[in-house]
Design an enzyme around this catalytic site. Structure first.
Site, PDB file in Angstrom:
ATOM      1  N   GLY A 131      -5.831 -28.706  14.200  1.00  0.00           N
ATOM      2  CA  GLY A 131      -6.348 -28.572  12.843  1.00  0.00           C
ATOM      3  C   GLY A 131      -7.673 -29.298  12.683  1.00  0.00           C
ATOM      4  O   GLY A 131      -8.595 -29.131  13.478  1.00  0.00           O
ATOM      5  N   ARG A 268     -18.880  -1.425 -18.915  1.00  0.00           N
ATOM      6  CA  ARG A 268     -17.607  -1.452 -19.637  1.00  0.00           C
ATOM      7  C   ARG A 268     -17.842  -1.777 -21.117  1.00  0.00           C
ATOM      8  O   ARG A 268     -18.445  -2.798 -21.460  1.00  0.00           O
ATOM      9  CB  ARG A 268     -16.698  -2.506 -19.008  1.00  0.00           C
ATOM     10  CG  ARG A 268     -15.381  -2.733 -19.735  1.00  0.00           C
ATOM     11  CD  ARG A 268     -14.440  -1.575 -19.592  1.00  0.00           C
ATOM     12  NE  ARG A 268     -13.090  -1.957 -19.963  1.00  0.00           N
ATOM     13  CZ  ARG A 268     -12.088  -1.091 -20.112  1.00  0.00           C
ATOM     14  NH1 ARG A 268     -12.307   0.193 -19.915  1.00  0.00           N
ATOM     15  NH2 ARG A 268     -10.885  -1.502 -20.438  1.00  0.00           N
ATOM     16  N   GLU A 363     -14.573 -23.862  10.129  1.00  0.00           N
ATOM     17  CA  GLU A 363     -15.684 -24.733  10.557  1.00  0.00           C
ATOM     18  C   GLU A 363     -15.724 -26.038   9.770  1.00  0.00           C
ATOM     19  O   GLU A 363     -16.778 -26.544   9.405  1.00  0.00           O
ATOM     20  CB  GLU A 363     -17.023 -24.000  10.494  1.00  0.00           C
ATOM     21  CG  GLU A 363     -17.097 -22.852  11.486  1.00  0.00           C
ATOM     22  CD  GLU A 363     -18.501 -22.511  11.918  1.00  0.00           C
ATOM     23  OE1 GLU A 363     -19.348 -23.419  12.012  1.00  0.00           O
ATOM     24  OE2 GLU A 363     -18.750 -21.327  12.162  1.00  0.00           O
ATOM     25  N   SER A 366     -13.184 -28.236   3.319  1.00  0.00           N
ATOM     26  CA  SER A 366     -13.956 -28.947   2.298  1.00  0.00           C
ATOM     27  C   SER A 366     -13.690 -30.441   2.362  1.00  0.00           C
ATOM     28  O   SER A 366     -14.599 -31.267   2.152  1.00  0.00           O
ATOM     29  CB  SER A 366     -13.616 -28.413   0.903  1.00  0.00           C
ATOM     30  OG  SER A 366     -14.087 -27.086   0.746  1.00  0.00           O
TER      31      SER A 366
END
Length: 379
Positions: A131, A268, A363, A366
């Site tokens: 991890g 819309r 990569e 956070s």
């Protein structure tokens, strides 16, 4: 400070944008639904000389810089997060380290096909048990004469099932800590290399994410990238550039989601006028635009500093952190703007929303970006 893009960069960006709108946008949802890697798109990107944008022309690349590469990645993300992810992994992780750390022979043999688009690249760092603690790896490479024998498992490896070469991190000296990790160029056709799983994911399913097993994979000494023990230093340098590409991809996802919401809000009508005229929707769109522009500025700053040869550890982490969170927030707001339609696969925001979440994980999560930035700030 110059905020205008150079003419050459604008030309490349516009060329890729035109290609994305003509060739990728019409199939973006289909390839995602089918979990299909669109090899034909990458063949066309190769024809446009885009698979080696930041690679030297000497080895088949375009000879562009990190900023140009970020622009291309953003444009791909604007229409398809999955295609953008496979592209970024191919360039930043599978190709660029060979140029940065490889011998002339390795560049000619392994980098040129990647830069010219004759193959896809991949990079194998993460393991099932590692991890965020990526250096805690169990994959080993033991010397046997003039060969290395690799054993272990790598997890969540982008492009592994479609790659022609994989850069594999392995422990070569268990007693040396970070200095005991090395990088090897592995050919998926090598005996003992097996893709054991291609994961079904929440999003980005046209980009294959795989588990790889190495069972006595033998590679010659010539496949050691750089020096023995250089693997972790190479990883840190690679991630500095790779985080810029993920920031660019995130910015593209945010831009695509914003554009979809803005178009819908203009078309819309409720209570006799476009919903974009209502404060609640207008303010939401303004915030989406603000977040996207902020992410783009941070990304371009990191890319420009990278191109200037400066250390970008803090800048790339900051860009990646901000842009990835902006992508998820903007995509979520886009779904909200479209209401019930935003939750259907007939409209793009749901795809951007699902794709954006990985940007906060891959990569470096956070949380890890906070650690990196805090360390750079001396905290």
């Amino acid at each position: 400070m110059e905020f205008d893009l150079p003419a050459e960069h604008r030309m490349v960006r516009d060329q890729v944008r035109e290609f994305c709108e003509a060739e990728i946008a019409p199939i973006a949802q289909d390839v995602e639904d089918d979990h299909r890697f669109p090899a034909e798109i990458f063949d066309q990107l190769a024809d446009l000389d885009m698979l080696g944008v930041p690679v030297s022309e000497e080895y088949g690349g375009l000879g562009g810089d990190q900023l140009m590469y970020a622009l291309v990645t953003e444009e791909l993300g604007r229409v398809s997060g999955g295609i953008g992810l496979s592209y970024a992994a191919h360039v930043s992780l599978g190709s660029k380290p060979i140029e940065l750390f490889g011998t002339d022979e390795q560049k000619e043999t392994w980098l040129r096909p990647l830069a010219e688009g004759d193959g896809m690249g991949a990079w194998a760092l993460t393991e099932p048990g590692s991890g965020s603690d990526a250096s805690n790896m169990e994959t080993t490479a033991e010397r046997d004469g003039d060969e290395w024998v690799i054993n272990g498992t790598k997890q969540f490896i982008t492009n592994a099932s479609v790659a022609n070469s994989v850069l594999v991190k392995a422990v070569t000296d268990p007693e040396a800590g970070y200095d005991g990790i090395s990088t090897f160029i592995v050919d998926p056709d090598d005996d003992g290399f097996e893709v054991t799983t291609v994961w079904d994911k929440m999003g980005l399913n046209c980009s294959p994410t795989c588990e790889i097993q190495f069972d006595d994979v033998r590679v010659p000494e010539s496949r050691l990238l750089g020096e023995e023990g250089d693997g972790w230093t190479q990883t840190m340098k690679t991630l500095d550039g790779g985080r810029v590409s993920i920031a660019a991809l995130s910015t593209g996802l945010a831009q695509g989601a914003f554009e979809a919401a803005r178009e819908y809000a203009g078309d819309r009508e409720q209570f006799g006028q476009p919903i974009s005229k209502f404060d609640a929707i207008r303010d939401k769109l303004v915030d989406m635009h603000r977040k996207t522009e902020r992410a783009r500025l941070l990304t371009h700053r990191a890319a420009a500093k990278y191109d200037a040869g400066n250390s970008v550890t803090r800048e790339s982490a900051l860009a990646k952190l901000d842009a990835s969170e902006a992508a998820r927030e903007v995509a979520e707001d886009a779904v909200q703007v479209l209401g019930g339609y935003g939750y259907t696969t007939d409209f793009a925001p749901q795809r951007f929303y699902r794709d954006a979440k990985l940007m906060e994980i891959g990569e470096g999560t956070s949380e890890i970006q906070h650690v990196v930035i805090g360390r750079e700030l001396g905290l």
